[in-house]
Write a protein that holds these residues in place. Structure first.
Motif, PDB file in Angstrom:
ATOM      1  N   ARG A  52     -42.010  -5.499  30.253  1.00 42.71           N
ATOM      2  CA  ARG A  52     -42.379  -4.658  29.121  1.00 42.71           C
ATOM      3  C   ARG A  52     -43.668  -3.894  29.392  1.00 42.71           C
ATOM      4  N   CYS A  90     -28.620  -8.973  25.635  1.00 41.38           N
ATOM      5  CA  CYS A  90     -29.700  -8.054  25.247  1.00 41.38           C
ATOM      6  C   CYS A  90     -30.462  -7.525  26.465  1.00 41.38           C
ATOM      7  N   SER A 107     -30.527  -3.521  27.324  1.00 44.76           N
ATOM      8  CA  SER A 107     -31.810  -2.812  27.410  1.00 44.76           C
ATOM      9  C   SER A 107     -32.032  -2.147  28.769  1.00 44.76           C
ATOM     10  N   VAL A 164     -39.899   1.119  23.508  1.00 47.42           N
ATOM     11  CA  VAL A 164     -38.822   0.131  23.334  1.00 47.42           C
ATOM     12  C   VAL A 164     -39.242  -0.850  22.258  1.00 47.42           C
ATOM     13  N   SER A 221     -26.186  -2.477  20.729  1.00 43.43           N
ATOM     14  CA  SER A 221     -26.474  -3.850  21.142  1.00 43.43           C
ATOM     15  C   SER A 221     -25.561  -4.860  20.459  1.00 43.43           C
ATOM     16  N   SER A 236     -34.805  -5.493  17.553  1.00 44.23           N
ATOM     17  CA  SER A 236     -34.610  -4.808  18.827  1.00 44.23           C
ATOM     18  C   SER A 236     -34.199  -5.798  19.912  1.00 44.23           C
ATOM     19  N   ASP A 237     -33.720  -5.264  21.044  1.00 40.05           N
ATOM     20  CA  ASP A 237     -33.367  -6.127  22.173  1.00 40.05           C
ATOM     21  C   ASP A 237     -34.543  -7.001  22.626  1.00 40.05           C
ATOM     22  N   THR A 282     -32.151   1.649  28.864  1.00 39.79           N
ATOM     23  CA  THR A 282     -33.341   2.111  28.157  1.00 39.79           C
ATOM     24  C   THR A 282     -34.578   2.007  29.038  1.00 39.79           C
ATOM     25  N   TYR A 283     -34.682   0.902  29.764  1.00 38.56           N
ATOM     26  CA  TYR A 283     -35.838   0.692  30.642  1.00 38.56           C
ATOM     27  C   TYR A 283     -35.819   1.614  31.858  1.00 38.56           C
TER      28      TYR A 283
END
Length: 393
Positions: free
Chosen positions: A384, A317, A321, A393, A123, A271-272, A324-325
């Motif tokens: 989220r 960010c 992310s 996450v 990141s 974190s992001d 990851t998502y």
């Protein structure tokens, strides 16, 4: 070799930002030389935006077929050709024609590079790379200003940036073997050959995709509306001199650039999602500061700097992310559509706010920023919640 490729990508991000401020800084002179009304700049800008939207939507298909390196190299070459075309344009309509490859190239670079970095790098590099874009966006107008001040004309301003893009194209072509040396597991998002392009409708069917697309739209609405109307707000509400207000508008850009440099270090600790929350709260604080019933130019300047600092972490960010998502196999398609939504927000919301301000008052600007930042924060928390069961996450 990994560090060498990263250096090339850093150069590409600087180059991506260089042309962005050229039209605005040169148009007062260009319009007179080409006998075009001052308002015609909007037509060029909208043509560029339309091209970026189209190429961003096609990025998944193109990257799957040719790879991120080749798409980036070709897109930069397309942008270089368009800028050289701008420098030789004899009239307004040639500029419109050149704006098409300019937009297509810019959108292709943006989508391909952002997804590649999101998959392969941390990141902090995403934040620093977007800081490099801001550096390029700040340097471009100075190059144009120097060209015009030295009596070479706006043509040489475009030509100089075009030559830089041509050099970068050559560098990217020579670096193509480096793009293929990434570990196979990490390269799933850009080199996969066992899947078909997802497409716009396929992206919209993915759980959480709609929310992340709305976040991008809202973010660009905030950034571009504040960037365009900050000067007018300080003149209309605080009685600030126009030349001083223009300086503070550039400080808003500096706030984003400096903020992204600082964010690179902050992402080592946070974190992001945490960085996105910090950014949205900072934007909200800046907008609330504008609502303080004291018309003070210094207070407004601080408020817009806060908005710029808050904008800094959100864009990089969110992009970082995305794999990851949603997974590396879907990220190129989603990032491409994200870029398209970002450009739609950039193209539509600043002029729409102008219509609203004309019908009411420029004083509604902080309320507009607050509505978008609240909606962006709500979409982020919704995203989220939707994805929480699938990953940590």
């Amino acid at each position: 070799m990994t560090n060498l490729l990263l250096a090339v990508i850093y150069l590409a991000f600087i180059s991506l930002g260089l042309p962005d401020g050229l039209l605005g800084s040169a148009w007062p002179t260009m319009s007179g030389d080409l006998h075009a009304p001052l308002s015609r700049a909007g037509g060029i800008s909208m043509t560029i935006s339309a091209g970026t939207i189209i190429s961003a939507l096609l990025s998944d298909r193109l990257t799957l077929r040719f790879g991120a390196g080749r798409v980036t190299a070709f897109s930069v070459a397309l942008t270089a050709a368009a800028l050289m075309g701008f420098s030789f344009a004899p009239n307004y309509w040639v500029l419109i024609v050149c704006a098409i490859p300019y937009g297509l190239g810019a959108g292709g670079v943006d989508a391909a590079l952002n997804n590649y970095v999101a998959i392969h790098y941390t990141s902090r590099h995403m934040s620093w790379l977007h800081c490099m874009w801001g550096l390029g966006a700040l340097i471009g107008p100075y190059m144009m200003s120097y060209a015009m001040a030295s009596r070479h004309g706006w043509q040489w301003g475009y030509r100089s940036v075009g030559v830089i893009q041509l050099v970068l194209t050559a560098v990217l072509i020579f670096s193509l073997p480096l793009w293929k040396r990434r570990p196979a597991a990490a390269d799933a998002g850009t080199q996969a050959t066992d899947r078909k392009p997802i497409g716009l409708l396929g992206v919209l069917r993915i759980s959480g995709a709609t929310q992340i697309l709305i976040i991008f739209f809202c973010y660009c609405a905030i950034e571009q509306t504040a960037m365009l109307w900050a000067s007018s707000y300080m003149v209309g509400m605080d009685g600030m001199a126009e030349d001083v207000a223009a300086t503070f508008t550039s400080i808003f850009l500096i706030g984003i650039t400096v903020g992204r440099f600082a964010n690179g270090f902050l992402t080592m600790r946070f974190s992001d999602p945490a960085m996105i929350r910090i950014g949205t709260m900072t934007i909200g604080l800046g907008a609330l500061l504008l609502l303080v019933p004291v018309h003070n130019p210094a207070l407004s300047a601080v408020a817009f700097i806060l908005v710029g600092l808050g904008c800094a972490p959100v864009y990089p960010c969110i992009i970082h992310s995305t794999p990851t998502y949603f997974g590396a196999d879907k990220s190129q398609a989603i990032v491409g559509v994200q870029m398209a939504f970002a450009y739609v927000g950039t193209m539509l919301m600043p002029p729409l706010f102008g219509v609203i301000a004309q019908a009411t008052t420029i004083a509604v600007l902080p309320w507009c920023l607050l509505v978008f930042v609240a909606f962006m924060a709500a979409m982020h928390e919704w995203l989220r919640a939707l994805r929480r069961d699938d990953m940590a996450v």
